[in-house]
Design an enzyme around this catalytic site. Structure first.
Site, short mmCIF file in Angstrom:
data_model
loop_
_atom_site.label_atom_id
_atom_site.label_comp_id
_atom_site.label_asym_id
_atom_site.label_seq_id
_atom_site.Cartn_x
_atom_site.Cartn_y
_atom_site.Cartn_z
N HIS A 89 -15.88 83.23 -39.79
CA HIS A 89 -16.37 83.13 -38.41
C HIS A 89 -17.35 81.99 -38.18
O HIS A 89 -17.92 81.89 -37.09
CB HIS A 89 -17.05 84.43 -37.98
CG HIS A 89 -16.11 85.57 -37.87
ND1 HIS A 89 -15.46 85.89 -36.69
CD2 HIS A 89 -15.69 86.47 -38.78
CE1 HIS A 89 -14.70 86.96 -36.89
NE2 HIS A 89 -14.81 87.32 -38.16
N LYS A 96 -25.49 83.69 -24.46
CA LYS A 96 -25.05 83.74 -25.85
C LYS A 96 -26.30 83.70 -26.70
O LYS A 96 -27.38 83.42 -26.19
CB LYS A 96 -24.15 82.54 -26.17
CG LYS A 96 -24.74 81.21 -25.69
CD LYS A 96 -23.82 80.02 -25.93
CE LYS A 96 -22.74 79.84 -24.90
NZ LYS A 96 -21.39 80.06 -25.40
N ARG A 97 -26.16 83.95 -28.01
CA ARG A 97 -27.34 83.84 -28.86
C ARG A 97 -27.96 82.46 -28.72
O ARG A 97 -27.26 81.47 -28.47
CB ARG A 97 -26.94 84.08 -30.33
CG ARG A 97 -26.85 85.53 -30.67
CD ARG A 97 -28.17 86.25 -30.45
NE ARG A 97 -29.09 85.95 -31.51
CZ ARG A 97 -29.45 86.80 -32.47
NH1 ARG A 97 -28.96 88.04 -32.47
NH2 ARG A 97 -30.30 86.45 -33.40
N LYS A 154 -25.54 75.60 -30.04
CA LYS A 154 -24.96 76.04 -28.77
C LYS A 154 -25.52 75.23 -27.59
O LYS A 154 -25.01 75.29 -26.48
CB LYS A 154 -25.21 77.53 -28.56
CG LYS A 154 -24.48 78.40 -29.60
CD LYS A 154 -24.77 79.87 -29.38
CE LYS A 154 -24.25 80.77 -30.49
NZ LYS A 154 -22.80 81.06 -30.40
N THR A 201 -16.41 83.76 -27.50
CA THR A 201 -15.65 84.81 -26.81
C THR A 201 -16.23 85.03 -25.42
O THR A 201 -15.53 85.47 -24.51
CB THR A 201 -15.67 86.13 -27.59
OG1 THR A 201 -17.00 86.37 -28.07
CG2 THR A 201 -14.73 86.07 -28.78
N LYS A 259 -14.60 85.74 -21.51
CA LYS A 259 -15.02 86.78 -20.56
C LYS A 259 -15.30 86.16 -19.19
O LYS A 259 -14.90 86.70 -18.15
CB LYS A 259 -16.27 87.51 -21.08
CG LYS A 259 -15.99 88.32 -22.34
CD LYS A 259 -17.24 88.72 -23.09
CE LYS A 259 -16.88 89.11 -24.53
NZ LYS A 259 -18.02 89.12 -25.44
C1 26V Z 1 -23.76 85.37 -40.14
C2 26V Z 1 -24.71 85.79 -40.93
C3 26V Z 1 -25.03 85.01 -42.07
C4 26V Z 1 -25.54 85.80 -43.12
C5 26V Z 1 -26.36 86.90 -42.79
C6 26V Z 1 -26.34 87.45 -41.46
C7 26V Z 1 -25.36 86.95 -40.63
C8 26V Z 1 -25.06 87.67 -39.52
C9 26V Z 1 -24.11 87.24 -38.72
C10 26V Z 1 -23.48 86.10 -39.05
C11 26V Z 1 -22.41 85.75 -38.17
C12 26V Z 1 -22.32 84.37 -37.88
C13 26V Z 1 -20.98 84.20 -37.55
C14 26V Z 1 -20.69 84.56 -36.13
O1 26V Z 1 -21.21 85.41 -35.44
N1 26V Z 1 -19.74 83.85 -35.71
C15 26V Z 1 -19.24 83.95 -34.39
O2 26V Z 1 -18.05 84.72 -34.46
C16 26V Z 1 -17.44 84.85 -33.21
C17 26V Z 1 -16.27 85.76 -33.39
O3 26V Z 1 -15.31 85.17 -34.18
C18 26V Z 1 -17.05 83.49 -32.68
O4 26V Z 1 -16.50 83.65 -31.41
C19 26V Z 1 -18.25 82.57 -32.61
O5 26V Z 1 -17.85 81.27 -32.26
C20 26V Z 1 -18.95 82.54 -33.94
O6 26V Z 1 -20.17 81.82 -33.87
#
Ligand code: 26V
Length: 807
Positions: free
Chosen positions: A358, A546-547, A552, A654, A658
């Protein structure tokens, strides 16, 4: 109408009865919270009837099952969507109306489970809805965090974090399933012993934690499927015995209890940033181990020990690398508990587990210190070592002597466990989440692996559930669309395309506009209720939600607003279409720059508020505590969707989908799923600007560029940047934004300055087009009409065809 719904009268009777029984009150005396409990449990009763049947059928089901593992499921509130999926919403609304109750007031009593950070967690929730609605047998598995993502407050122009005690009033939607309790072990040391020429391993002196499942039913839309979202909760195995262990000096036992109490305490608030925190590793292993133990137990119930059947009967999808320990854990179970040999076990594991990536942000790729894994999970570590040894042998054959490459691809290297390498090497499918992201994985992030095993790699573009993100959150648009093209699109969202001819129908466009206007009003109601604020309803609504992350580029948006402000203030003849700029974003508590960007936006908002002239054209609102519930009010009200990520950085996005589905036009870079959105609607119905991914990637590899050129050539930017640090924005702390200024000038790694000109020109086109009401509305209708492919039903069908093969 569907067969599953309770009629209005039964719903009324149920609510009255439950308020009486649960709260000892008459309806007239009951609080909104008490009425909510009664309404929710009425809907729950309906689901339970189906759930019982579904579980009965499950017992004899001999087909394939999906386990979808994710450290986050950002479900949002359940009541409304459950009512929609059971086709009871109209009846509930009418029942409440008959009883003299405002349904909106009751529904907003439901606490939102904030069990996710952003896109990744919300995607998992959308997938659960689609899986159930398509009748696919799936279980979502995660952690039952006691505290979800922090609640955000804005105090004195800054973000302040508060705990999110979402379970305070209980959770109507969950049911404990103590029969499926599993034991998860941490620490200890591995002992080996020989039996009949085979070496067996056992871990001694471990700390044991019980994993107790809490199940949440996921009802499909207008069908009989009810799947389960299983949330594991940690308990101490010696709750009573352990009491007072500290005072008796038995610290090991005390630790065991402490561990159990802390594992599920809180969701880590980092998004796209990995930190090797011990507790997080423990969290990941905890729910992954519990899930795999349960999966194997259920498999054995169905097929005994015919483990060669496992890949045919179970598939495990891991949502990013966080549940990646599923790989060594399944090896452990098969070898240590079921007696399989290494080769046999590995052959099964490598056909059972599939991995979705992701993010390509290097700081988000998970790595664990080897020592930490060895200490906490000694047997898992041993398995990783052996796996790595065999993998490196294989890599050595493919790339003899190429140590750099091998180290880059190894599971264990430089004292770290590389989770992405583990997942890519050992799973049977690796997928990206948009076309562009899939290409970047193949060409850059995992290029070496792609060369070696190209058949594993694919991409499946993300999607969103149109039931929550259109049917439930935008009731008026749902009705308008259904009046025009019928209700086929409820089950086949791509049928939304039948709306296309209506883009040329003036009467329809006017209705479309009316709905938007109503939603803008509803947005204001929410804003007033949440933070006591209202904004003009006749301005254009422009949103970036968004975050908060540098890539971003909320900063690009803010800088542009700042420039507009100066234009207005400098030139008494300047005019533009008045706009409300909506921001909503949480920043990780430890992410300094992200928090500074929030301060900048809030300072801008304040500056604009002070000038009556600026306010005639600009308003800036920062929606506090962005969550699913806020999104459900923002998306339907928005006319322009800001998707500004530096090209190549946003895996998919995403939120973009929406907004589009609710008739907003997109201003964005060719990044993530924006690429596919632009292909769907055509370049004439979207505002694309900025560097392309290839250019940005090349520039990044060259070590960047010199933003000073932009600064020198663009007087408007120069002025805004100077005002960032001269006290114009924050008279009380003029140097607060120094770091933002510094990065823009000297270290603009996300190319904000470089893309500014192009962004500003695209915004100019937006401003022109919006004044042509017919043109704008036509484009808006086209966007909704073309949004069907971004429904998660399509995504899930693709996963099923390419990866899972469930039905
Ligand atoms: C990454 C990490 C890294 C390690 C520890 C904690 C943690 C928690 C969450 C994440 C997630 C980062 C990846 C993420 O949220 N990606 C998003 O995924 C969406 C669904 O596929 C996508 O639409 C977004 O573009 C993408 O940033």
């Amino acid at each position: 109408m569907p067969t599953t719904s309770f009629d209005k009268e039964s719903i009324k009777q149920s609510i009255i009865g439950k308020v009486q029984r649960y709260s000892g009150r008459t309806l007239a005396d009951a609080t909104d919270q008490q009425i909510y409990q009664a309404v929710a449990s009425t809907i729950r009763d309906q689901i339970m009837q189906k759930w019982v049947t579904a579980r009965e059928q499950d017992k004899t089901y001999m087909g394939k099952r999906l386990y979808y593992l994710s450290v986050e499921f950002l479900t949002g509130r359940s009541l409304h969507c459950n009512a929609v999926n059971l086709c009871s919403m109209e009846n509930v609304r009418e029942a409440l109306m008959d009883l003299g109750i405002n349904w909106r007031h009751v529904f907003r009593e439901e606490p939102e489970p904030g069990l996710g950070n952003g896109g990744l967690g919300r995607l998992a929730a959308c997938f659960m809805d689609s899986l159930a609605s398509l009748g696919m047998p799936a279980m979502g598995c995660t952690i039952r965090y006691e505290y979800g993502l922090f609640r955000q407050r804005l105090v004195d122009g800054q973000q302040v974090e508060m705990p999110d005690n979402w379970l305070e009033n209980g959770n109507v939607w969950e049911v404990a399933a103590p029969d499926d309790t599993m034991e998860v072990r941490f620490g200890g040391h591995v002992e080996s012993y020989e039996i009949g020429g085979r070496t067996n391993y056992e871990v001694r002196d471990t700390h044991t934690v019980l994993a107790v499942p809490y199940d949440m039913p996921i009802a499909g839309y207008d069908n009989d499927t009810v799947n389960t979202l299983r949330m594991w909760r940690a308990r101490s195995p010696r709750e009573e015995l352990n009491f007072g262990a500290f005072s008796s000096g038995d610290y090991d036992k005390a630790l065991e209890r402490d561990l159990a109490n802390i594992i599920c305490k809180v969701l880590y608030p980092e998004d796209n940033h990995a930190e090797g925190k011990r507790l997080r590793l423990i969290q990941h292993y905890f729910f992954t181990s519990a899930t795999l133990q349960y999966a194997v137990k259920d498999f054995k119930r169905r097929f005994g020990t015919r483990f060669n059947l496992l890949p045919e009967k179970i598939t495990v999808q891991i949502n990013d690398t966080h549940p990646g320990l599923a790989i060594p854990e399944l090896m452990r179970i098969l070898m240590d508990q079921e007696g399989l040999g290494w080769d046999e076990a590995q052959a099964i594991v490598c056909k059972t587990i599939a991995y979705t990536n992701h993010t390509v942000m290097s700081e988000a790729l998970e790595k664990w210190p080897q020592q930490m894994v060895r200490d906490q999970l000694p047997r898992i570590y041993m398995i990783l070592e052996e796996m790595n040894r065999r993998l490196c042998d294989r890599l050595w054959n493919a790339y003899p002597g190429d140590w750099d490459r091998i180290a880059h691809m190894a599971i264990l290297a430089y004292d770290q466990v590389h989770m992405a390498n583990l997942c890519v090497a050992m799973s049977y499918a690796v997928n990206g989440v948009s076309k562009l992201h899939g290409e970047i994985l193949k060409n850059t992030t995992f290029h070496d692996y792609y060369t070696l095993m190209p058949e594993k790699f694919t991409y499946i573009t993300n999607g969103i559930t149109h039931r929550r993100w259109l049917m439930a959150c935008n009731t008026h648009l749902r009705k308008l669309i259904t009046e025009a093209i019928g209700d086929k699109w409820y089950k086949e969202p791509q049928a939304l395309e039948e709306l296309l001819p209506f883009a040329d129908d003036k009467a329809f466009r006017e209705q479309f506009q009316k709905v938007k206007q109503f939603n803008k009003h509803q947005f204001n109601n929410m804003l007033f209720q949440r933070q006591g604020m209202r904004v003009e309803e006749d301005y254009m609504y422009d949103a970036q939600c968004k975050r908060l992350h540098e890539y971003k580029r909320q900063l690009l948006n803010a800088l542009h607003i700042h420039v507009l402000y100066n234009r207005i203030m400098d030139n008494p003849n300047y005019t533009m279409v008045p706009r409300v700029f909506i921001f909503a974003a949480k920043a990780s508590p430890g992410y300094y720059k992200a928090k500074l960007i929030i301060r900048y936006i809030l300072a801008l908002a304040k500056l604009i508020e002070k000038s009556p002239r600026a306010r005639q054209m600009l308003r800036v609102v920062f929606v506090e505590n962005y969550d699913v519930t806020a999104a459900e009010a923002i998306m339907p009200a928005t006319e322009l969707s800001e998707q500004l990520s530096t090209a190549g950085k946003e895996a998919s996005g995403t939120g973009n989908m929406k907004f589009m589905m609710n008739g907003a036009l997109t201003i964005g870079t060719l990044d993530g799923a924006n690429v596919e959105i632009s292909e769907q609607v055509g370049m004439e119905n979207i505002y694309i600007f900025g560097m392309r991914a290839e250019t940005a990637g090349a520039l990044e590899r060259e070590g960047g560029y010199n933003p000073m050129n932009v600064f020198e050539q663009n007087a408007e930017i120069r002025r805004a940047l100077m005002q960032m640090i001269d006290g114009t924005l924050m008279p009380e702390s003029p140097t607060a934004l120094q770091a933002l200024y510094h990065d823009l000038m000297f270290d603009d790694r996300y190319f904000v300055m470089k893309d500014f000109g192009s962004y500003s020109m695209a915004q100019h086109r937006v401003n022109e087009d919006y004044q042509n009401r017919d043109k704008w509305l036509r484009m808006a209708v086209i966007n909704t009409a073309k949004s069907g492919v971004f429904a998660s039903d399509r995504t899930i069908r693709e996963y099923n065809e390419k990866i899972w093969h469930l039905i």
